[in-house]
Scaffold this motif. Structure first.
Motif, mmCIF file in Angstrom:
data_model
loop_
_atom_site.group_PDB
_atom_site.id
_atom_site.type_symbol
_atom_site.label_atom_id
_atom_site.label_comp_id
_atom_site.label_asym_id
_atom_site.label_seq_id
_atom_site.Cartn_x
_atom_site.Cartn_y
_atom_site.Cartn_z
ATOM 1 N N ARG A 1 14.467 21.804 7.196
ATOM 2 C CA ARG A 1 14.978 21.135 5.996
ATOM 3 C C ARG A 1 14.315 19.773 5.811
ATOM 4 N NH1 ARG A 1 21.255 20.648 6.305
ATOM 5 N NH2 ARG A 1 20.894 19.810 4.193
ATOM 6 N N ARG A 2 13.898 19.506 4.595
ATOM 7 C CA ARG A 2 13.321 18.203 4.280
ATOM 8 C C ARG A 2 14.393 17.126 4.291
ATOM 9 N NH1 ARG A 2 8.976 18.696 -0.704
ATOM 10 N NH2 ARG A 2 7.477 20.069 0.337
ATOM 11 N N GLY A 3 14.046 15.966 4.844
ATOM 12 C CA GLY A 3 15.000 14.872 4.923
ATOM 13 C C GLY A 3 14.443 13.590 4.342
ATOM 14 N N HIS A 4 15.036 12.491 4.751
ATOM 15 C CA HIS A 4 14.652 11.141 4.319
ATOM 16 C C HIS A 4 14.380 10.285 5.562
ATOM 17 C CE1 HIS A 4 15.876 11.807 0.113
ATOM 18 N NE2 HIS A 4 16.935 12.424 0.607
ATOM 19 N N PRO A 5 13.558 9.260 5.416
ATOM 20 C CA PRO A 5 12.954 8.750 4.181
ATOM 21 C C PRO A 5 11.652 9.469 3.853
ATOM 22 C CG PRO A 5 12.294 7.364 5.999
ATOM 23 C CD PRO A 5 13.221 8.401 6.579
ATOM 24 N N ALA A 6 11.257 9.391 2.598
ATOM 25 C CA ALA A 6 9.902 9.762 2.209
ATOM 26 C C ALA A 6 9.018 8.521 2.304
ATOM 27 C CB ALA A 6 9.882 10.312 0.789
ATOM 28 N N LEU A 7 7.777 8.722 2.682
ATOM 29 C CA LEU A 7 6.786 7.641 2.706
ATOM 30 C C LEU A 7 5.756 7.944 1.627
ATOM 31 C CD1 LEU A 7 5.646 5.085 4.063
ATOM 32 C CD2 LEU A 7 4.468 6.570 5.697
ATOM 33 N N LEU A 8 5.622 7.041 0.676
ATOM 34 C CA LEU A 8 4.778 7.280 -0.492
ATOM 35 C C LEU A 8 3.721 6.196 -0.654
ATOM 36 C CD1 LEU A 8 8.056 7.742 -1.427
ATOM 37 C CD2 LEU A 8 6.869 8.826 -3.324
ATOM 38 N N GLU A 9 2.548 6.607 -1.092
ATOM 39 C CA GLU A 9 1.524 5.651 -1.507
ATOM 40 C C GLU A 9 1.942 5.024 -2.843
ATOM 41 O OE1 GLU A 9 -1.746 4.819 0.034
ATOM 42 O OE2 GLU A 9 -0.342 5.498 1.582
ATOM 43 N N THR A 10 1.689 3.751 -3.011
ATOM 44 C CA THR A 10 2.064 3.102 -4.267
ATOM 45 C C THR A 10 1.209 3.577 -5.443
ATOM 46 O OG1 THR A 10 0.681 1.216 -3.641
ATOM 47 C CG2 THR A 10 3.031 1.034 -3.240
ATOM 48 N N THR A 11 0.098 4.234 -5.159
ATOM 49 C CA THR A 11 -0.701 4.805 -6.244
ATOM 50 C C THR A 11 0.051 5.914 -6.987
ATOM 51 O OG1 THR A 11 -1.735 6.296 -4.627
ATOM 52 C CG2 THR A 11 -2.917 4.271 -5.171
ATOM 53 N N LEU A 12 1.160 6.400 -6.419
ATOM 54 C CA LEU A 12 1.944 7.455 -7.055
ATOM 55 C C LEU A 12 2.984 6.914 -8.031
ATOM 56 C CD1 LEU A 12 2.630 9.757 -3.965
ATOM 57 C CD2 LEU A 12 0.992 10.137 -5.815
ATOM 58 N N ILE A 13 3.156 5.599 -8.082
ATOM 59 C CA ILE A 13 4.217 5.042 -8.916
ATOM 60 C C ILE A 13 4.052 5.450 -10.380
ATOM 61 C CG2 ILE A 13 5.110 2.873 -9.864
ATOM 62 C CD1 ILE A 13 4.863 1.671 -7.070
ATOM 63 N N GLY A 14 2.853 5.443 -10.882
ATOM 64 C CA GLY A 14 2.625 5.852 -12.266
ATOM 65 C C GLY A 14 3.045 7.295 -12.506
ATOM 66 N N GLU B 1 0.816 -1.212 0.000
ATOM 67 C CA GLU B 1 0.000 0.000 0.000
ATOM 68 C C GLU B 1 0.846 1.257 0.000
ATOM 69 O OE1 GLU B 1 -2.754 -0.220 3.224
ATOM 70 O OE2 GLU B 1 -3.600 -2.125 2.549
ATOM 71 N N ARG B 2 2.007 1.185 0.637
ATOM 72 C CA ARG B 2 2.891 2.346 0.742
ATOM 73 C C ARG B 2 4.316 1.843 0.910
ATOM 74 N NH1 ARG B 2 0.385 1.210 5.410
ATOM 75 N NH2 ARG B 2 -1.506 2.206 4.641
ATOM 76 N N PHE B 3 5.273 2.744 0.688
ATOM 77 C CA PHE B 3 6.671 2.338 0.845
ATOM 78 C C PHE B 3 7.531 3.518 1.284
ATOM 79 C CE2 PHE B 3 6.194 3.731 -3.511
ATOM 80 C CZ PHE B 3 7.375 4.370 -3.843
ATOM 81 N N PHE B 4 8.522 3.184 2.105
ATOM 82 C CA PHE B 4 9.554 4.145 2.464
ATOM 83 C C PHE B 4 10.616 4.155 1.367
ATOM 84 C CE2 PHE B 4 8.133 3.211 6.885
ATOM 85 C CZ PHE B 4 7.957 4.524 7.330
ATOM 86 N N LEU B 5 11.057 5.339 1.001
ATOM 87 C CA LEU B 5 12.120 5.505 0.013
ATOM 88 C C LEU B 5 13.321 6.128 0.724
ATOM 89 C CD1 LEU B 5 13.115 5.474 -2.927
ATOM 90 C CD2 LEU B 5 12.000 7.680 -3.246
ATOM 91 N N LEU B 6 14.439 5.390 0.755
ATOM 92 C CA LEU B 6 15.590 5.804 1.552
ATOM 93 C C LEU B 6 16.882 5.619 0.759
ATOM 94 C CD1 LEU B 6 16.603 6.590 4.483
ATOM 95 C CD2 LEU B 6 16.933 4.134 4.831
ATOM 96 N N PRO B 7 17.723 6.656 0.667
ATOM 97 C CA PRO B 7 19.060 6.452 0.110
ATOM 98 C C PRO B 7 19.859 5.500 0.989
ATOM 99 C CG PRO B 7 18.490 8.796 0.155
ATOM 100 C CD PRO B 7 17.454 8.084 0.963
ATOM 101 N N GLY B 8 20.663 4.663 0.367
ATOM 102 C CA GLY B 8 21.379 3.636 1.113
ATOM 103 C C GLY B 8 22.502 4.144 1.987
ATOM 104 N N ASP B 9 22.842 5.437 1.861
ATOM 105 C CA ASP B 9 23.916 5.988 2.688
ATOM 106 C C ASP B 9 23.368 6.807 3.858
ATOM 107 O OD1 ASP B 9 22.951 8.174 1.292
ATOM 108 O OD2 ASP B 9 24.903 8.907 0.662
ATOM 109 N N MET B 10 22.154 6.457 4.306
ATOM 110 C CA MET B 10 21.529 7.173 5.427
ATOM 111 C C MET B 10 21.162 6.176 6.532
ATOM 112 S SD MET B 10 19.361 10.224 3.647
ATOM 113 C CE MET B 10 19.383 11.118 5.207
ATOM 114 N N PRO B 11 22.164 5.710 7.291
ATOM 115 C CA PRO B 11 21.926 4.681 8.300
ATOM 116 C C PRO B 11 21.540 5.201 9.676
ATOM 117 C CG PRO B 11 24.270 5.113 8.149
ATOM 118 C CD PRO B 11 23.607 6.016 7.139
ATOM 119 N N MET B 12 21.342 6.517 9.814
ATOM 120 C CA MET B 12 21.159 7.094 11.144
ATOM 121 C C MET B 12 19.705 7.419 11.481
ATOM 122 S SD MET B 12 24.201 7.309 12.541
ATOM 123 C CE MET B 12 24.151 8.611 13.769
#
Length: 198
Positions: free
Chosen positions: A136-149, A100-111
């Motif tokens: 300041r905006r950071g990571h991760p973003a949480l997105l609905e999968t309906t946005l993939i398109g 239904e949703r997913f976190f999007l995270l750069p792999g160099d953000m382990p903190m």
């Protein structure tokens, strides 16, 4: 088919050129940089994490598979030297399980702290939810999968940042977690953040 509520997508295809060493497998806080990032998502409640690999991808996939087994899956960006995070995101979304949703995270953000993932899930009302630290905006973003398109169709420039700026459905949530800004681009970043290990 089983449909999970929340998944993770980690972007780790880059060449670590500014670091001078291969970031994903550097030791970090009793783990590796990529292991801590992926482990944080799984501990926070993601049923699976898809990792986009490229440069030295076999090494990253081998290390993560040995540790996390089938909870981690992989997508390959063969053009890692010439593409950006938006392209890696598109490849990763294609490999994600139904969710239904997913976190999007750069792999160099382990903190990123576990409480931050929980806070984002609690605040999320659809669209995109992003942590905000001291303005300041950071990571991760949480997105609905309906946005993939919409992500796949985006051609407005500036990659993922441009896509997020183009949206009116972005919710920002204040956090005291400086880890949402703590990417390890350089050796100096890496050394500094090692001091934050618990």
């Amino acid at each position: 088919m089983h449909r999970s509520h929340t998944a993770g997508l980690v972007l780790a295809a880059g060449m670590s050129s500014r670091m001078g060493a291969f970031k994903p497998l550097l030791p970090f806080c009793g783990d590796t940089v990529i292991g801590r990032a992926v482990g944080g998502l799984l501990t926070a409640g993601c049923e699976s994490v898809t990792v986009v690999v490229g440069y030295r991808g076999d090494e990253v996939a081998g290390a993560l598979s040995e540790r996390f087994g089938e909870r981690v899956r992989f997508a390959v960006n063969p053009d890692y030297a010439d593409t950006d995070m938006l392209r890696s995101s598109m490849l990763g979304m294609h490999k994600m399980p139904e969710c239904e949703r997913f976190f999007l995270l750069p792999g160099d953000m382990p903190m990123v702290q576990l409480d931050t993932y929980a806070m984002l899930l609690k605040a999320h009302r659809g669209g995109i939810t992003i942590p905000l630290y001291r303005g300041r905006r950071g990571h991760p973003a949480l997105l609905e999968t309906t946005l993939i398109g919409d992500i796949r169709a985006y051609n407005g420039g500036d990659g993922l940042r441009g896509f997020f700026r183009s949206r009116s459905d972005v919710l920002t949530v204040e956090t005291e977690d400086g880890g949402v800004l703590a990417d390890l681009d350089t050796k100096e970043d890496y050394d500094r953040h090692l001091g934050g290990c618990l």
